[in-house]
Write a protein that holds these residues in place. Structure first.
Motif, PDB file in Angstrom:
ATOM      1  N   LYS A 240      -2.041 -12.537  49.174  1.00  0.00           N
ATOM      2  CA  LYS A 240      -3.270 -12.218  49.347  1.00  0.00           C
ATOM      3  C   LYS A 240      -3.552 -12.464  51.628  1.00  0.00           C
ATOM      4  N   ALA A 241      -2.709 -13.550  51.953  1.00  0.00           N
ATOM      5  CA  ALA A 241      -2.189 -13.806  53.546  1.00  0.00           C
ATOM      6  C   ALA A 241      -1.252 -12.487  53.771  1.00  0.00           C
ATOM      7  N   ALA A 242      -0.505 -12.131  53.301  1.00  0.00           N
ATOM      8  CA  ALA A 242       0.471 -11.249  53.158  1.00  0.00           C
ATOM      9  C   ALA A 242      -0.366  -9.937  53.427  1.00  0.00           C
ATOM     10  N   GLU A 243      -1.500  -9.865  52.743  1.00  0.00           N
ATOM     11  CA  GLU A 243      -1.980  -8.780  52.529  1.00  0.00           C
ATOM     12  C   GLU A 243      -3.169  -9.180  54.020  1.00  0.00           C
ATOM     13  N   ARG A 244      -3.864  -9.296  53.836  1.00  0.00           N
ATOM     14  CA  ARG A 244      -5.147  -9.638  55.491  1.00  0.00           C
ATOM     15  C   ARG A 244      -3.380  -9.640  55.983  1.00  0.00           C
ATOM     16  N   GLU A 245      -2.316 -10.053  56.053  1.00  0.00           N
ATOM     17  CA  GLU A 245      -1.616  -9.684  58.006  1.00  0.00           C
ATOM     18  C   GLU A 245      -1.102  -8.608  57.718  1.00  0.00           C
ATOM     19  N   HIS A 246      -1.377  -7.824  56.137  1.00  0.00           N
ATOM     20  CA  HIS A 246      -0.798  -6.685  56.538  1.00  0.00           C
ATOM     21  C   HIS A 246      -1.810  -5.309  57.340  1.00  0.00           C
ATOM     22  N   GLN A 247      -2.650  -5.342  56.809  1.00  0.00           N
ATOM     23  CA  GLN A 247      -4.154  -5.323  57.336  1.00  0.00           C
ATOM     24  C   GLN A 247      -4.614  -5.459  58.352  1.00  0.00           C
ATOM     25  N   LEU A 253      -1.455  -1.251  64.824  1.00  0.00           N
ATOM     26  CA  LEU A 253      -1.046  -1.012  65.002  1.00  0.00           C
ATOM     27  C   LEU A 253      -1.798   1.251  65.124  1.00  0.00           C
ATOM     28  N   LYS A 254      -3.099   0.741  65.195  1.00  0.00           N
ATOM     29  CA  LYS A 254      -3.798   2.037  65.068  1.00  0.00           C
ATOM     30  C   LYS A 254      -4.348   2.173  66.115  1.00  0.00           C
ATOM     31  N   SER A 255      -4.471   1.105  66.678  1.00  0.00           N
ATOM     32  CA  SER A 255      -4.893   0.795  68.086  1.00  0.00           C
ATOM     33  C   SER A 255      -3.677   0.999  69.303  1.00  0.00           C
ATOM     34  N   LEU A 256      -2.986   0.497  68.373  1.00  0.00           N
ATOM     35  CA  LEU A 256      -1.010   0.971  69.315  1.00  0.00           C
ATOM     36  C   LEU A 256      -1.154   2.616  69.268  1.00  0.00           C
ATOM     37  N   GLU A 257      -1.425   2.787  68.469  1.00  0.00           N
ATOM     38  CA  GLU A 257      -1.802   4.468  68.438  1.00  0.00           C
ATOM     39  C   GLU A 257      -2.253   5.202  69.696  1.00  0.00           C
ATOM     40  N   ARG A 258      -3.976   4.540  68.788  1.00  0.00           N
ATOM     41  CA  ARG A 258      -4.795   5.347  69.961  1.00  0.00           C
ATOM     42  C   ARG A 258      -4.426   4.996  71.631  1.00  0.00           C
ATOM     43  N   GLU A 259      -3.640   3.774  72.340  1.00  0.00           N
ATOM     44  CA  GLU A 259      -3.623   3.675  73.576  1.00  0.00           C
ATOM     45  C   GLU A 259      -2.690   4.816  73.245  1.00  0.00           C
ATOM     46  N   GLU A 260      -1.382   4.608  72.910  1.00  0.00           N
ATOM     47  CA  GLU A 260      -0.693   5.455  73.217  1.00  0.00           C
ATOM     48  C   GLU A 260      -0.634   6.364  73.357  1.00  0.00           C
ATOM     49  N   LYS A 261      -1.241   7.138  72.717  1.00  0.00           N
ATOM     50  CA  LYS A 261      -2.614   8.741  72.925  1.00  0.00           C
ATOM     51  C   LYS A 261      -3.112   9.119  73.967  1.00  0.00           C
ATOM     52  N   ALA A 262      -3.640   7.802  74.319  1.00  0.00           N
ATOM     53  CA  ALA A 262      -4.261   7.948  75.816  1.00  0.00           C
ATOM     54  C   ALA A 262      -3.521   7.899  76.406  1.00  0.00           C
ATOM     55  N   LEU A 263      -2.093   7.131  76.672  1.00  0.00           N
ATOM     56  CA  LEU A 263      -1.258   6.945  77.747  1.00  0.00           C
ATOM     57  C   LEU A 263      -0.687   8.328  77.627  1.00  0.00           C
ATOM     58  N   GLU A 264      -0.481   9.292  76.925  1.00  0.00           N
ATOM     59  CA  GLU A 264       0.403  10.164  76.737  1.00  0.00           C
ATOM     60  C   GLU A 264      -0.780  11.177  77.144  1.00  0.00           C
TER      61      GLU A 264
END
Length: 484
Positions: A240-247, A253-264
């Protein structure tokens, strides 16, 4: 007799080693064959019966059943349940060929029945009592048998022996033999797997016996169960802890992808602005280069214009013999060289215009006089006293009115000489190094009077030449860059 393959029914051509088979070779082949399938079939029992007869605990038996049921080849590997290919019904004319007396003599009257040379079909569970001779039937003795009949009987005995000891009828062609070898190889692999299953089963039985002999009590088993449950709970919590960490990592990762898109997008906008700036910079550089080229051309033109003295072109002072000239117009008269008064008057108009231009360029104002350049009819006006006007042009007429006009012409030339003297004194005050060769005293310049009534024409012409020389010096000093 022609031999055919007992599987594909194709005609066979026997190998040379089978044509004349010696008794020792026949015995060697017979000894290498397995026992009759019917005898071994009686001794075989099914795997379920064997498993039921084993003195093993139920857990080991269930493990064996699960392993057997999980193996896809376990049921197919059982020799008692393996399905063999069926052969088509035999025809008598496919195994034997009757030869004529003209070919073979003394053919035996009794041949082995077809049932002994062939088997009805290939089947694991067929009745072997009718077709399993333990030894080849005794052939009746025939006096003087032919070699061909002997060879046929030997080959037939060998094939009957092979057919009685194996699961297939013989002879076989090369292709069917290869297929048979492949089938036997697969059976061998399945048998090895079955053997491995028995070995694993045996090990499990031994372990079970060891556990029963070690005396593991119920408390230890329950303690082990509790320990395993605790480990399971810990593992679930870790999962469960691993699943929470995975979530959490997915959200990061989604936030980083949004930041990456904004930076692009920001980078793309930056490069667009950069390219626009480069284009604008290149355009401005081109314009600057054009402006610099135009500036260089204009500077060169300006330098050329600055070096050009327009006054020298507008007022060209020279001489023509004893005459001083301005713009090609002679100023003066001498005997023997008639100069028209129109030319003299035009020359005086140019001379007055030159004096007026020099004074205006030097921003100099004459005292008592005002110059009025009007070409051949120029005049000088007096600004003080009676404010008279003197015409700076003359005439050759001798009547009384013209004489009065010539007198006014002399006053105009004296006034011109006075203005010239004022300008010369101003230039000397600005630059003492300027040297005029002829001094002006009242109506004389260089000991020659500018009046025409009481002078000879040669002296008047010389005085006018001195006037033009003084004007030329003044013009040169005025057009100098440091003065004008």
């Amino acid at each position: 007799m022609n031999f055919v393959c007992q599987q594909c029914k194709q005609p066979l051509h026997l190998d040379a080693s089978l044509v004349d088979l010696s008794p020792s070779a026949y015995d060697l082949v017979a000894s290498s064959l397995p026992p009759s399938p019917s005898a071994s079939h009686a001794r075989q029992a099914s795997g379920a019966e064997k498993l039921a007869q084993l003195p093993a605990p139920s857990s080991a038996k269930s493990a064996w059943r699960n392993s057997v049921q999980g193996s896809p080849s376990s049921t197919a590997s059982s020799p008692t349940q393996r399905k063999q290919p069926q052969r088509a019904p035999m025809h008598p004319n496919e195994s034997f060929v009757l030869l004529q007396d003209s070919i073979i003599r003394n053919i035996p009257s009794q041949l082995p029945p077809p049932a002994q040379a062939k088997k009805p079909s290939f089947s694991k569970g067929r009745a072997s009592a009718a077709v399993q001779p333990a030894a080849p039937p005794e052939e009746p003795a025939h006096p003087n048998p032919s070699p061909l009949s002997h060879h046929l009987r030997s080959s037939l005995r060998l094939f009957n022996l092979l057919s009685s000891r194996t699961d297939l009828d013989h002879p076989l062609c090369a292709e069917c033999t290869h297929i048979l070898l492949g089938t036997l190889t697969r059976q061998l692999e399945e048998t090895k797997k079955e053997r491995d299953g028995y070995i694993a089963f045996e090990k499990e039985v031994k372990k079970e016996k060891e556990r029963e002999g070690s005396g593991v009590n119920r408390l230890e088993a329950e303690a082990k169960i509790e320990r395993l449950k605790e480990e399971e709970r810990l593992a679930i919590e870790q999962l469960k802890a691993a699943e929470r960490e995975h979530q959490h990592l997915d959200e990061e990762l989604k936030s980083l992808e949004r930041e990456e898109k904004a930076l692009e997008e920001e980078e793309a906008e930056f490069w667009r602005q950069h390219n626009a700036h480069l284009l604008k910079s290149a355009e401005q550089a081109s314009q600057l280069a054009a402006l610099r080229a135009a500036y260089a051309a204009d500077s060169a033109t300006l330098d050329k214009l600055e070096r050009t003295n327009v006054y020298n072109d507008a007022f060209c002072i020279g001489h023509d013999g004893v005459f001083g000239t301005i713009n090609g117009l002679r100023l003066g008269r001498v005997p023997g060289v008639p100069v028209e008064w129109a030319e003299i008057n035009a020359a005086w108009g140019q001379t007055l215009l030159l004096l007026y231009t020099i004074a205006r360029k030097l921003d100099f104002t004459f005292e008592n006089y005002r110059l009025v350049p009007m070409g051949s009819f120029s005049r000088i006006e007096k600004t003080t006293g009676d404010k008279a006007t003197y015409e700076l042009y003359g005439s050759g007429d001798l009547h009384f009115g013209r004489l009065l006009h010539n007198r006014r012409f002399d006053f105009a030339m004296v006034a011109f000489l006075d203005c010239l003297k004022q300008l010369m004194d101003y230039v000397k005050s600005q630059d003492p190094q300027v040297d005029f060769p002829h001094q002006i005293v009242k109506d004389k310049i260089g000991e020659a009077s500018v009046k025409q009534q009481f002078s000879q024409e040669e002296a008047w012409t010389r005085a006018l030449r001195h006037v033009l020389l003084a004007l030329k010096i003044l013009l040169k000093w005025t057009t100098n860059g440091s003065n004008g």
